[in-house]
Write an enzyme that holds these catalytic residues in place. Sequence first.
Site, PDB file in Angstrom:
ATOM      1  N   TYR A  51       0.853  -1.423   0.253  1.00  0.00           N
ATOM      2  CA  TYR A  51      -0.007   0.242   0.118  1.00  0.00           C
ATOM      3  C   TYR A  51       0.298   1.730  -0.038  1.00  0.00           C
ATOM      4  CZ  TYR A  51      -4.123  -3.344   1.307  1.00  0.00           C
ATOM      5  OH  TYR A  51      -5.220  -4.035   0.948  1.00  0.00           O
ATOM      6  N   SER A 145      -5.680 -14.054   2.474  1.00  0.00           N
ATOM      7  CA  SER A 145      -6.438 -12.858   1.477  1.00  0.00           C
ATOM      8  C   SER A 145      -6.208 -13.869  -0.114  1.00  0.00           C
ATOM      9  CB  SER A 145      -5.906 -11.577   1.630  1.00  0.00           C
ATOM     10  OG  SER A 145      -7.208 -11.259   0.728  1.00  0.00           O
ATOM     11  N   ASN A 146      -7.594 -13.654  -0.680  1.00  0.00           N
ATOM     12  CA  ASN A 146      -8.057 -13.860  -2.085  1.00  0.00           C
ATOM     13  C   ASN A 146      -7.934 -15.142  -2.050  1.00  0.00           C
ATOM     14  OD1 ASN A 146      -8.418 -11.176  -2.776  1.00  0.00           O
ATOM     15  ND2 ASN A 146      -6.306 -10.577  -2.400  1.00  0.00           N
ATOM     16  N   GLN A 169      -9.352 -12.608   4.547  1.00  0.00           N
ATOM     17  CA  GLN A 169      -9.522 -11.265   4.065  1.00  0.00           C
ATOM     18  C   GLN A 169     -10.723 -11.546   2.423  1.00  0.00           C
ATOM     19  OE1 GLN A 169      -7.896  -6.718   4.550  1.00  0.00           O
ATOM     20  NE2 GLN A 169      -7.441  -8.235   5.626  1.00  0.00           N
ATOM     21  N   TYR A 197     -13.457  -7.318   2.054  1.00  0.00           N
ATOM     22  CA  TYR A 197     -12.829  -5.820   1.715  1.00  0.00           C
ATOM     23  C   TYR A 197     -13.583  -4.965   0.396  1.00  0.00           C
ATOM     24  CZ  TYR A 197     -10.336  -7.909  -1.767  1.00  0.00           C
ATOM     25  OH  TYR A 197      -9.426  -8.672  -3.098  1.00  0.00           O
ATOM     26  N   LEU A 200     -18.336  -1.255   1.001  1.00  0.00           N
ATOM     27  CA  LEU A 200     -18.815   0.057   0.028  1.00  0.00           C
ATOM     28  C   LEU A 200     -18.759   0.172  -1.568  1.00  0.00           C
ATOM     29  CD1 LEU A 200     -18.202   3.208   1.929  1.00  0.00           C
ATOM     30  CD2 LEU A 200     -20.265   1.354   2.199  1.00  0.00           C
ATOM     31  N   LYS A 208     -23.339   8.412  -2.576  1.00  0.00           N
ATOM     32  CA  LYS A 208     -22.560   9.735  -3.898  1.00  0.00           C
ATOM     33  C   LYS A 208     -22.832   8.976  -4.864  1.00  0.00           C
ATOM     34  CE  LYS A 208     -18.308   8.880  -2.478  1.00  0.00           C
ATOM     35  NZ  LYS A 208     -16.847   9.219  -1.911  1.00  0.00           N
TER      36      LYS A 208
END
Length: 308
Positions: A51, A145-146, A169, A197, A200, A208
């Site tokens: 990241y 993860s994944n 995750q 993860y 949204l 929005k």
Amino acid sequence: METRKIGSLEVSVVGLGCNNFGRRIDQEATKLVVDAALDAGINFLDTADIYGGTKSEEFLGNVLGSKRDSIVLATKFGMPHEDGRNGAKPAYVKLALEDSLRRLQTDRIDLYQLHKPDNETPIADTLGAMNDLVKAGKVREIGCSNFSPLQLQEAEKAAEGGARFVSVQNEYSLLNREPEKGVLKECRELHIAFIPYFPLASGLLSGKYRKGQPIPEGTRIQEGSERLTAGNLETVEALIGFAESRSRTILELAFSWLLAHGEVASVIAGATKPEQAISNAAAAAWKLTGDEMKEVAQILSNQYASTT
């Protein structure tokens, strides 16, 4: 805030995703977001060595200081970064961990996660290296993860009494329900915590983006995005209607719907501003009833049928 278990770790049901640090926001803005999240009751911070080109870990290390002992700190390794470093070979697992410890300015990682499967390395080899890190006290729990259902099964068998994955995750939201095709079932059977993860859907479930209205400037999703389909916008409108009929928001629905699944331990959501972290923390307060879950399922079923 309510807490749930990831292995031996007690985590807030809303976690702070740190993928924006060093990529979309700088050191000062990172501090503001982290402080707001902690003040709002979030104790689970999730980052990765990739990241922000390693800046996320560096920024976190700079801002946590004495707060380190009051949080559950998670990071990941395995994705390509810094001159092609990647994978899950034993020697690299240990090298990646030392790099993360240095950047995060800490002596241990609470949850150390393999960011994606490494098809070139037997999972038993990777688990062996991660087990060594647990025994050395540098890692408290390990996760992945994944991973697919089959990969979770293989990892469980390969652990052989050593450290095992206590979490997975994967992406999961009202608009991406892939984990329902087997991963959640494996979580129940193997007693693995699920950490969703993109809860949204990259902002689609934030309220929005509305059907027939201009796309807000400066937002993650822009014209042409594969997420910005007519079907998704129709679903969003139906979900907004459902939430507003109960004096709630679609943001609250997105978090609370995920947390209504017993396999989910904490919903990871990123933030670029303090107020976003505060809103995310508050969103989990809605406890959906069984009837409400059925109504949401009907909405999702109707919208899926209309696009097939």
